[in-house]
Design an enzyme around this catalytic site. Sequence first.
Site, PDB file in Angstrom:
ATOM      1  N   GLY A  41       0.789  -1.226   0.000  1.00  0.00           N
ATOM      2  CA  GLY A  41       0.000   0.000   0.000  1.00  0.00           C
ATOM      3  C   GLY A  41       0.821   1.275   0.000  1.00  0.00           C
ATOM      4  O   GLY A  41       0.282   2.345  -0.244  1.00  0.00           O
ATOM      5  N   CYS A 250     -27.593  -8.698 -17.124  1.00  0.00           N
ATOM      6  CA  CYS A 250     -26.949  -8.418 -18.410  1.00  0.00           C
ATOM      7  C   CYS A 250     -27.878  -8.810 -19.551  1.00  0.00           C
ATOM      8  O   CYS A 250     -28.420  -9.918 -19.577  1.00  0.00           O
ATOM      9  CB  CYS A 250     -25.625  -9.181 -18.513  1.00  0.00           C
ATOM     10  SG  CYS A 250     -24.874  -9.075 -20.155  1.00  0.00           S
ATOM     11  N   CYS A 253     -25.960 -11.890 -21.504  1.00  0.00           N
ATOM     12  CA  CYS A 253     -25.652 -13.184 -20.885  1.00  0.00           C
ATOM     13  C   CYS A 253     -26.428 -13.413 -19.601  1.00  0.00           C
ATOM     14  O   CYS A 253     -26.248 -14.435 -18.943  1.00  0.00           O
ATOM     15  CB  CYS A 253     -24.149 -13.314 -20.641  1.00  0.00           C
ATOM     16  SG  CYS A 253     -23.586 -12.377 -19.205  1.00  0.00           S
ATOM     17  N   CYS A 275     -22.567  -6.593 -19.569  1.00  0.00           N
ATOM     18  CA  CYS A 275     -21.358  -6.792 -18.773  1.00  0.00           C
ATOM     19  C   CYS A 275     -20.264  -5.867 -19.280  1.00  0.00           C
ATOM     20  O   CYS A 275     -20.049  -5.750 -20.487  1.00  0.00           O
ATOM     21  CB  CYS A 275     -20.837  -8.219 -18.912  1.00  0.00           C
ATOM     22  SG  CYS A 275     -21.859  -9.451 -18.125  1.00  0.00           S
ATOM     23  N   CYS A 281     -18.549 -12.031 -20.269  1.00  0.00           N
ATOM     24  CA  CYS A 281     -19.843 -12.074 -20.947  1.00  0.00           C
ATOM     25  C   CYS A 281     -19.828 -13.103 -22.077  1.00  0.00           C
ATOM     26  O   CYS A 281     -20.736 -13.919 -22.197  1.00  0.00           O
ATOM     27  CB  CYS A 281     -20.175 -10.687 -21.500  1.00  0.00           C
ATOM     28  SG  CYS A 281     -21.896 -10.462 -21.965  1.00  0.00           S
TER      29      CYS A 281
END
Lengths: 303, 208
Positions: A41, A250, A253, A275, A281
């Site tokens: 980080g 979606c 899909c 998506c 997808c």
Amino acid sequence: MTIQQSYAATATVAGYNFAFLDEQTKRMIRRAILKAVAIPGYQVPFGSREMPLPYGWGTGGMQVTAAVIGKNDVLKVIDQGADDTTNAVSIRRFFTRMTGVATTEKTREATLIQTRHRVPEMPLTENQILVYQVPIPEPLRWLEPRESETRKMHALSEYGVMHVKLYEDISRHGHISTAYDYPVMVNGRYLMRCSPIPKFDTPKLHMNAALQLFGAGREKRIYAVPPYTEVKPLDFEDHPFQIERWPETCALCNAEDSFLDEVILDDRGGRMFVCSDTDYCSERQAAGHRGRMAAPYKEEAAQ
Amino acid sequence: MTMLSSAPSSSAPPAGFSDPVQQSQASFRALLDAMARPGRIASIAGDIGRPDGVTQALAAAALTLCDLDTPVWLGPGFDTPALKNWLRFHTGAPVVAQAGAAQFALLNAGQPLPNLENFAQGSDEAPEKGATLLIQVATLQGKTAMQWRGPGIKDGVAMPPCGLPMAFWQQRAALSAAFPRGLDLYLCCSTDLIGLPRSTAITFATEA
């Protein structure tokens, strides 16, 4: 195409070192990456180089990728989840010409994934490295413009100002309105900006099996989240962190669990949700999942 | 290297990497993997010309990471003209007399190791200035002596002393309190190496 065929078949451009950067630059970046991994980080400064495309187009991610990539890697590049957008195509082509490595659009086949603003939907594995393109690495930058001050704040782990910002969100809007680039604590020590990924993706950083590297070219910083590292979004007990939800699935899909882009279809309010991760997808569609706007497929046409 | 073979001499340093670009990339991936997954052994394959008494993993790490910008300190046993010449020839790294001035230190666990507090630990505002120690050890095996926990380790890992005295491990464990200041270590044995970043916390069986 196998990796070997692809490597042999691709003509790399003569006159450039493997992966474009010279060896001394790679060493400098590699040392920065190792320190970034050792201090999860923390933003390690590095001597960012000019790349053959403008700052803001992923030069930081590209330099990290160039320092890491080897001839046996299989590279995937995505821009907002898609493999076929301008930024993804041009970076993929750049590395094909500069290294000759195999590339793929399939998340599961890739060993190295460079991404702009999304984390793939498919869970990553221990054998993968995810490289993020980062525009502004400093999470406190819009709250404290002075680098000398933000450095001190990180040194002291003094992040109250970010909590105040989130609190102001709540007092103004009734909820935390930060929708992307959500601030997180890494390993309980450093406040980190996870590049402008939607907050939908933020939980994927937590305890991920893959190594995650972040490169900011213009701002000259590299940072990292090692595998299996705690990444906690900042929140409040009475306003816990929440991810986005959509009213629909979606349209192609029928996925309920992926990040959806809204596409405007006409000027009468017609719209569809699809998506953002194109590979996810298309893989679902290949497996037989159909959304309400999916193209009629052969087996249906034959009946 | 052609330059060496055309002018052989008894004092010419060993050849280093035969393919510097690809070998340093492969070595870096091993180093990256080791640092990202403390306790897990990574290996460096290939042929690397190096002075006698230096293991392949340590030699590869030095060639991959050191250059003109990185002051190097050579510990007892490694402070030899052969190693110094080899390092200078291939990397150009300045060899410094003060351990605290070095960004990298090459240490041999076969000799008494200096106190870890002698090395640069970085500061709270610039912790990346903490040194990286490349330590050559006789073995990475042995009876379980401690637990490592931290980023990169899924559920804690039981570790042997890796050929280092327990006093060394006590010193390293004590450094964790100073995080983010600290030292990052590589333990090198033959072609294998283990990474130990400063983020890893060490506990001993008696404390658990």
